[in-house]
Design a protein around this motif. Structure first.
Motif, PDB file in Angstrom:
ATOM      1  N   LEU A 222     115.279 183.247 104.681  1.00 17.53           N
ATOM      2  CA  LEU A 222     115.096 183.955 103.415  1.00 17.53           C
ATOM      3  C   LEU A 222     113.858 184.840 103.483  1.00 17.53           C
ATOM      4  O   LEU A 222     112.932 184.584 104.241  1.00 17.53           O
ATOM      5  CB  LEU A 222     114.935 182.946 102.269  1.00 17.53           C
ATOM      6  N   HIS A 223     113.872 185.868 102.643  1.00 21.11           N
ATOM      7  CA  HIS A 223     112.724 186.766 102.581  1.00 21.11           C
ATOM      8  C   HIS A 223     111.511 185.985 102.065  1.00 21.11           C
ATOM      9  O   HIS A 223     111.633 185.199 101.123  1.00 21.11           O
ATOM     10  CB  HIS A 223     113.042 187.922 101.640  1.00 21.11           C
ATOM     11  N   ARG A 226     111.087 185.726  98.391  1.00 16.63           N
ATOM     12  CA  ARG A 226     111.995 184.827  97.694  1.00 16.63           C
ATOM     13  C   ARG A 226     111.558 183.377  97.885  1.00 16.63           C
ATOM     14  O   ARG A 226     111.607 182.567  96.957  1.00 16.63           O
ATOM     15  CB  ARG A 226     113.422 185.017  98.203  1.00 16.63           C
ATOM     16  N   ARG A 230     110.879 182.161  94.214  1.00 18.47           N
ATOM     17  CA  ARG A 230     112.027 181.411  93.714  1.00 18.47           C
ATOM     18  C   ARG A 230     111.918 179.923  94.079  1.00 18.47           C
ATOM     19  O   ARG A 230     112.241 179.058  93.294  1.00 18.47           O
ATOM     20  CB  ARG A 230     113.306 182.016  94.293  1.00 18.47           C
ATOM     21  N   HIS A 231     111.492 179.651  95.311  1.00 25.03           N
ATOM     22  CA  HIS A 231     111.462 178.253  95.752  1.00 25.03           C
ATOM     23  C   HIS A 231     110.110 177.591  95.503  1.00 25.03           C
ATOM     24  O   HIS A 231     110.048 176.417  95.198  1.00 25.03           O
ATOM     25  CB  HIS A 231     111.809 178.147  97.246  1.00 25.03           C
ATOM     26  N   ARG A 234     108.092 178.192  91.209  1.00 30.85           N
ATOM     27  CA  ARG A 234     108.762 177.466  90.132  1.00 30.85           C
ATOM     28  C   ARG A 234     108.332 175.994  90.126  1.00 30.85           C
ATOM     29  O   ARG A 234     108.021 175.422  89.088  1.00 30.85           O
ATOM     30  CB  ARG A 234     110.259 177.581  90.352  1.00 30.85           C
ATOM     31  N   ASN A 235     108.307 175.382  91.316  1.00 26.71           N
ATOM     32  CA  ASN A 235     107.921 173.978  91.390  1.00 26.71           C
ATOM     33  C   ASN A 235     106.424 173.785  91.183  1.00 26.71           C
ATOM     34  O   ASN A 235     105.990 172.764  90.661  1.00 26.71           O
ATOM     35  CB  ASN A 235     108.333 173.392  92.740  1.00 26.71           C
TER      36      ASN A 235
ATOM     37  N   ASN B 108     115.839 172.149  97.524  1.00 22.29           N
ATOM     38  CA  ASN B 108     114.879 172.375  96.442  1.00 22.29           C
ATOM     39  C   ASN B 108     115.346 171.659  95.183  1.00 22.29           C
ATOM     40  O   ASN B 108     116.453 171.900  94.707  1.00 22.29           O
ATOM     41  CB  ASN B 108     114.773 173.881  96.190  1.00 22.29           C
ATOM     42  N   ARG B 123     121.529 187.020 101.672  1.00 32.13           N
ATOM     43  CA  ARG B 123     120.490 187.508 102.567  1.00 32.13           C
ATOM     44  C   ARG B 123     121.065 188.053 103.869  1.00 32.13           C
ATOM     45  O   ARG B 123     120.699 189.128 104.315  1.00 32.13           O
ATOM     46  CB  ARG B 123     119.512 186.366 102.874  1.00 32.13           C
TER      47      ARG B 123
END
Lengths: 315, 545
Positions: A222-223, A226, A230-231, A234-235, B108, B123
């Motif tokens: 993943l980029h 992101r 996103r990962h 948030r947490n 996650n 992606r």
């Protein structure tokens, strides 16, 4: 999150407020102040005082006075101010509105600065950017607001003349004028919270970025952006919500000094002057209103927490 | 890109060391490996052998203090070591992907399963969100998930471990990669679930012809999965060869030692019970444990309350000196029963110890607590990190010791010798010991009070096979010497068949049956017992018995 939990929390809020009301009523009973003397002045005759005490129920047993007062509060009647003779409720709620306006702007301003600072410090851990953020945070934590407030007024208002030094205009009356006068207090109030929150975001994000699921996200190709937003973020934000909710308490009570320096008619300032004047109904009502606001904000934070992290099962 | 004659993964003369303040620590030494298309290479080694570092090196995901030599790592004809991290993020997930050990931590927790699968398709394959979502559903159906559309919207905590691992596998296969690295993909799963995951792996593998690097410490499992096996010891590949041949005729002594350490049911390690004693040491009658409480709203609305059942009316006996095995998947109530017997859980029902009734914590007097000892799975969690070994082991002596036994320090030294640890350990802290050594300290602590019943709760499952073998040997020796009865809780069925007299099988809080250890393979066993046994990879067949 279950309906059961929400009901339980609401019940708990009422329970907390009940305890607070008993405490605050008890303390005001101990205070060496005689409401009748306060109202009629030192030179009133014994007969007049006695008549007033009779009328106000001051000769009743304490528990009856409490029930009388609490019953009024439940119906929205907080009594009348001993000093001004006006009903306490409307004046205090308007002061609360002023304080919440200040708090709201401070909160937004703080989040806009603190979150990116925390994120940058976390991803540039040990690098100059991290050190700069840490340095700013430590300054924020170590400078009391009466110092920052005085400095701000001296520099920005007196020396450079950029902004008005004090005063408050409701935004509904004059939006830009009001906003101009809010800038300095908002910045001063935010400084300490920026320190808390940016350090919290940093340490949480550092932890999260070392978890297995972040490794997995990276190894999925993943980029990096992101993976971070996103990962990771948030947490990392979850525990931050709790800190922010606690800071709201500070915003309501701890900004008395700031309200005083910038002459903002907020609830902190009202409470302060009520204490100086031994204006018992205002003290009681002010503490109750602040306790209620605080409980509600923390309840909202818990709801938000559960909404963001579906694993949390309050029951 | 890759022509057919070329290996998919090729590692040449590759070495790696971690630089720590004390100097470089070599982790991988002169590794040479290659995997062809459609091939499964098993990589076997104990913890600390460098397996996971090797996986990290291939994925180009190494920590900052890793220093590599100039060896080569090639994916097809792509030189992976020459790629930038940006180029690697294009290769990861598309040309090679990874399946991790524990699906509970590699997903996650705050994103739904569908998003975590679809993001890879977006992606690497440039699909739109809607396309990726549709394709994701197909992929989930393909890995055997019954309700894929619904599964896409679920959160990780809402599905079982096996379902999570299926999602991770679907993600790894999503872009039809050339290579997939499996890093202990079934270690965190139950026996039956991991059997299903292995079947799925075999199916997808043969269907796609992907080259696989299968990392595991479980020899029996690798012997049934991989076509070729490489054995890694302290960073070096000491032996490599075709699986059957390597297990039949291991050349290197380390390989032989590893194979010998694998538990084999037919090789009994426990002494038979003397004459079956008439009076049991422990009698457990209708012991039930439930978790959870009735909530306020339930009471207000007069709703029925559903407690979570930990144990449902368990009845069994333990004879003096007996080793009773308890097996079952996680959540079957094995540990719950152990906790009830040691007073860590409330229970309903009756436990009789040596004829004395015990109905709850209040009945567990000093004698009971001395006689019944428990050893836990993770010594890291059960040994106080701030106490020296001498302090840890002094407690049972202080609580239950006789003054006539001599000074505590002498007794501790004697006990250390019995558990085969050097006397010098007495002044060390737990963190200065290895995992196996720590577990020996926990065993020593339990035996210092001269117990009559020792409950072992998964005490070897965090240990390597060779360490496990030596800990088991120690336990059997102590069993012979002290005559204490054991309750041995485990999910390792091959192991328990070696050491138990009788085996109790549990499933979702119920006791299914209790059988003599040598009769567990009989055809008239309960269906669940048979299912459990069938799921176990028997080492006998694979390792050439």
């Amino acid at each position: 999150m279950s309906a059961n939990y929400i009901l339980k929390r609401i019940a708990l809020i009422f329970y907390t407020l009940f305890i607070v009301s008993v405490l605050v009523f008890g303390i005001t009973q101990i205070l060496p102040a005689d409401a009748a003397v306060m109202m009629l002045g030192e030179n009133a005759t014994q007969e007049a005082l006695e008549a007033l005490r009779q009328r106000m129920g001051l000769n009743d047993p304490v528990w009856m006075q409490y029930l009388h007062w609490a019953g009024g509060v439940l119906q929205g009647d907080f009594g009348t101010s001993l000093r001004t003779g006006q009903p306490v409720g409307p004046a205090l709620f308007s002061a609360l509105g002023t304080s919440l306006t200040l708090a709201g702007f401070a909160l937004v301003f703080m989040l806009i600065l603190a979150m990116p600072m925390g994120v940058i410090a976390a991803i540039r851990r040990g690098k100059p950017a991290d050190l700069i953020v840490s340095f700013i945070s430590y300054i924020g934590v170590s400078l009391p607001e009466f110092v920052t407030a005085t400095l701000a007024v001296m520099l920005v208002a007196d020396m450079w003349g950029l902004l008005p030094p004090a005063g408050y205009i409701p935004l509904s009356q004059d939006f830009w004028g009001g906003l101009e006068r809010l800038i300095l207090p908002v910045v001063v109030v935010s400084v300490m919270m920026i320190a808390h929150v940016s350090r919290m975001v940093r340490s949480e994000l550092v932890d999260v970025m070392h978890t297995d699921y972040i490794r997995a996200a990276r190894l999925k190709g993943l980029h990096p952006r992101r993976v971070l937003f996103r990962h990771g973020l948030r947490n990392a934000l979850l525990p931050t919500i709790t800190i922010v909710a606690l800071d709201v308490g500070y915003l309501l009570g701890g900004v008395i000094v700031v309200e005083e320096i910038f002459s903002i008619p907020g609830i902190g300032r009202s409470l302060m002057s009520a204490i100086q004047n031994r204006d018992l109904p205002v003290i009681q009502a002010g503490v109750m209103i602040m306790a209620a606001t605080y409980s509600i904000v923390n309840f909202a934070a818990d709801l938000m927490y559960a909404w963001l992290d579906k694993r949390i099962q309050y029951d | 890109m890759t022509n057919s004659s070329q290996p998919v993964l090729q590692i040449r003369d590759y070495s790696l060391a971690y630089h720590v303040p004390a100097g470089p620590v070599p982790v991988l030494k002169g590794i040479n490996l290659q995997i062809e298309r459609g091939e499964i290479l098993g990589l076997v080694g104990e913890s600390g052998s460098g397996k996971s570092t090797l996986a990290g090196a291939v994925m180009r995901y190494l920590s900052g203090n890793a220093h590599e030599n100039d060896g080569g790592i090639f994916l097809g004809d792509t030189d992976l070591r020459a790629q930038s991290q940006r180029a690697m993020s294009d290769i990861r997930g598309r040309r090679m992907s990874m399946v991790f050990q524990d699906p509970a931590t590699s997903l996650n927790p705050t994103l739904c399963l569908g998003e975590q699968l679809a993001e890879v398709l977006i992606r690497h394959r440039g699909l739109s969100r809607a396309q990726a979502w549709r394709e994701g559903e197909e992929r989930l159906a393909h890995v055997g998930l019954k309700t894929p559309a619904e599964m896409m919207h679920r959160m990780p905590h809402e599905v079982s471990g096996g379902e999570k691992q299926r999602v991770v596998i679907a993600t790894a296969f999503a872009c039809n990669p050339e290579l997939i690295i499996f890093d202990e993909p079934t270690t965190a799963l139950d026996v039956i679930t991991s059997r299903q995951i292995l079947d799925l792996f075999a199916e997808l593998q043969s269907e796609t012809g992907v080259a696989s690097l299968y990392i595991s410490h479980d020899l029996a499992l690798v012997s049934q999965t991989a076509g070729r096996v490489a054995v890694l010891e302290k960073g070096s590949i000491v032996e490599e060869g075709e699986t059957g041949e390597l297990f039949r005729n291991p050349v290197h002594s380390y390989t032989r030692a590893l194979i010998d350490a694998v538990p084999r049911p037919e090789r009994r390690l426990v002494q038979p019970l003397a004459a079956a004693s008439a009076t049991p040491l422990v009698t457990i009658r209708d012991v039930s444990v439930s978790y959870g409480r009735k909530s306020l709203l339930d009471s207000i609305l007069r709703r029925d309350f559903q407690a979570v059942v930990g144990n449902r009316a368990i009845t069994l006996d333990i004879r003096p000196g007996e080793v009773l095995g308890i097996v079952g998947e996680s959540g079957s109530g094995k540990s719950t029963l152990a906790k009830a017997m040691t007073g860590l859980n409330r229970f309903d029902g009756l436990i009789e110890f040596d004829g004395r009734p015990v109905r709850g914590l209040a009945d567990m007097n000093r004698d009971y607590r001395r006689d019944v000892q428990i050893i836990f799975q993770h010594p890291d969690a059960s040994l106080n990190p701030r106490q020296k070994i001498s302090e840890i082991l002094a407690r049972p002596i202080r609580l239950y010791g006789d003054r006539t036994d001599g000074p505590a320090r002498d007794r501790i030294a004697a006990m250390l010798e019995r558990v085969r640890l050097p006397a010098s350990y007495i002044d060390r802290y737990p963190h200065q010991l290895s995992g196996g050594e720590k577990q020996r300290i926990a065993i020593a602590r339990a035996f210092l009070s001269n117990p009559r019943l020792v409950i072992c709760d998964e005490i070897t499952s965090a240990l390597d096979v060779s360490v496990q073998a030596s800990v088991i040997e120690l336990l059997m020796e102590l069993h012979r010497d002290t005559g204490a009865a054991y309750v041995f809780i485990t999910h390792d069925i091959n192991l328990i068949r070696q050491i138990a007299h009788r085996i109790a099988v549990m499933y979702r809080g119920d006791l299914i049956e209790i059988v003599e250890a040598d009769r567990i393979g009989d055809s008239d066993r309960a269906p669940y017992t048979q299912q459990l046994l069938a799921a176990v990879t028997s080492p006998a067949a694979a390792l050439g018995g």
